[in-house]
Enzyme design. Structure first.
Site, short mmCIF file in Angstrom:
data_model
loop_
_atom_site.label_atom_id
_atom_site.label_comp_id
_atom_site.label_asym_id
_atom_site.label_seq_id
_atom_site.Cartn_x
_atom_site.Cartn_y
_atom_site.Cartn_z
N TYR A 200 -8.10 -38.74 33.88
CA TYR A 200 -7.75 -39.95 33.16
C TYR A 200 -6.23 -40.11 33.08
O TYR A 200 -5.68 -41.20 33.29
CB TYR A 200 -8.34 -39.89 31.75
CG TYR A 200 -8.06 -41.10 30.89
CD1 TYR A 200 -8.68 -42.31 31.14
CD2 TYR A 200 -7.19 -41.01 29.81
CE1 TYR A 200 -8.44 -43.42 30.34
CE2 TYR A 200 -6.94 -42.11 29.00
CZ TYR A 200 -7.56 -43.31 29.27
OH TYR A 200 -7.31 -44.40 28.48
N LYS B 55 -3.75 -43.15 34.54
CA LYS B 55 -2.83 -43.90 33.69
C LYS B 55 -1.38 -43.77 34.16
O LYS B 55 -0.62 -44.74 34.11
CB LYS B 55 -2.97 -43.43 32.23
CG LYS B 55 -4.24 -43.90 31.56
CD LYS B 55 -4.29 -45.42 31.47
CE LYS B 55 -5.51 -45.93 30.76
NZ LYS B 55 -5.55 -47.42 30.71
N HIS C 62 -14.17 -40.54 20.80
CA HIS C 62 -13.01 -39.77 20.39
C HIS C 62 -13.26 -39.15 19.02
O HIS C 62 -14.26 -39.42 18.37
CB HIS C 62 -11.77 -40.65 20.39
CG HIS C 62 -11.30 -41.03 21.75
ND1 HIS C 62 -11.49 -42.29 22.29
CD2 HIS C 62 -10.66 -40.30 22.72
CE1 HIS C 62 -10.98 -42.33 23.51
NE2 HIS C 62 -10.48 -41.14 23.79
N SER D 111 -1.86 -44.01 27.62
CA SER D 111 -2.33 -43.05 26.63
C SER D 111 -1.35 -41.89 26.55
O SER D 111 -0.72 -41.53 27.54
CB SER D 111 -3.72 -42.53 27.02
OG SER D 111 -4.06 -41.38 26.27
N SER D 112 -1.25 -41.29 25.38
CA SER D 112 -0.34 -40.15 25.21
C SER D 112 -0.78 -38.94 26.02
O SER D 112 0.01 -37.99 26.20
CB SER D 112 -0.22 -39.77 23.73
OG SER D 112 -1.49 -39.40 23.21
N CYS D 113 -2.01 -38.95 26.54
CA CYS D 113 -2.48 -37.82 27.34
C CYS D 113 -1.76 -37.73 28.69
O CYS D 113 -1.95 -36.77 29.43
CB CYS D 113 -3.99 -37.88 27.55
SG CYS D 113 -4.51 -39.13 28.75
#
Length: 313
Positions: free
Chosen positions: A137, A141, A180, A108-110
């Site tokens: 999270y 990842k 989301h 994920s881009s987070c």
């Protein structure tokens, strides 16, 4: 990947996993293995090990994850860290132990720093602190991505990772508080229309900038990378375009047909101020997204209408 290759898609009932299965079938892959959560709990290390020993998949798409929006991530960080780290480590480890030819890990881009340079290149990973509301999270990842990298370096595996921007589309999670932003807005405006509400309240001030990728475009990239990319550095998956949450909200309202007033609750958090991925790497590999946001939102809302049971999740 050969069309007859044994391919395991972990998380095939989720938005990303189901899109990958659709894309594989569309391209003629026919030996696809799936397991529901009831059939295989990916957090159970022994069960995962037994599954891999029996099935010996040649290729793995690891799309299974515990996911949620700002509220879910901020209120249950321990759950998000534990469940995601356990399931991804179990699958990646068993894939290596059973001589899997190639694995693709979905991140994920987070994972990128809260105040990363914009647009965010793959190289900015771990250069500064993460966004606190989804730190747990993101750490999980990052661990999965790094485990793939370390296995490649130490044991010569061909495990790759892709980091998508914000996703939306068919089979999304429309839970009123744990979803989301796009599915949350779709449900909120749909219910506002049904209940003839004069106004709808949205979180924050609408200023954050976000990028959105239609999930079937991500699936297209995932299969493309399995066939065309090897390397330790992740690959960003995005459009290279951004929109403010305020603009997005109006666009979703128009898509759903809501004409009432949109109010902003500025006591609620905005999250990261800006999140735009640098997509030069995927473009250099020869891939580009196909679905523009306005078209994608229409398709997503059509899925919501035609599959009302999704709104109960």
């Amino acid at each position: 990947m050969e069309k007859s290759a044994k391919i395991y898609v972990a998380g095939h009932r989720g938005m990303v996993g189901s899109a990958i299965v659709r894309q594989l079938k569309k391209l003629g892959y026919h030996n696809i293995i799936t397991r529901t959560h009831a059939e295989l709990d990916l957090i159970d290390q022994a069960a995962v090990a037994e599954f891999f020993e029996q099935e010996k998949p040649e290729y793995v798409f690891l799309a299974a994850a515990k996911v949620g929006g700002i509220v879910a991530n901020d209120t249950a960080p321990a759950d998000f860290m534990y469940q995601n780290m356990m399931l991804e480590m179990n699958v990646i480890h068993s894939a290596w132990k059973n001589d899997c030819k190639k694995l693709l890990f979905l991140g994920s881009s987070c994972i990128y720093p809260r105040l990363a340079p914009q647009p965010m290149p793959e190289s900015c990973l771990l250069t500064s602190s993460l966004e606190k509301t989804n730190e747990a999270y993101a750490l999980a990842k990052i661990s999965g991505l790094k485990y793939c990298e370390y296995l490649n370096r130490q044991y010569g595996t061909d495990f790759i990772s892709v980091m998508p921007t914000n996703l939306y589309g068919p089979n999304d999670n429309y839970h009123p508080t744990h979803s989301h932003v796009v599915p949350a807005l779709i449900r909120r405006f749909h219910e506002a229309c049904e209940n003839k509400l004069d106004s709808v309240v949205c979180w924050g001030d609408g200023s954050p900038l976000r990028e959105f990728l239609y999930v079937d475009d991500l699936a297209d990239l995932c299969v493309f990378l399995m066939n065309n990319y090897s390397g330790n550095e992740t690959v960003n998956a995005g459009t290279g375009k951004e929109i403010s949450i305020r603009e997005l909200t109006r666009l979703v309202a128009n898509t759903v047909g809501y004409t009432g007033e949109i109010l902003w609750d500025t006591t609620k958090p905005n999250g990261t101020p800006r999140k735009l991925l640098d997509v030069l790497k995927s473009r250099a590999l020869g891939w580009k997204y196909k679905t523009e946001l306005e078209e994608g939102l229409k398709l997503a809302y059509k899925d919501f209408i035609e599959n009302p049971f999704r709104a109960e999740r």
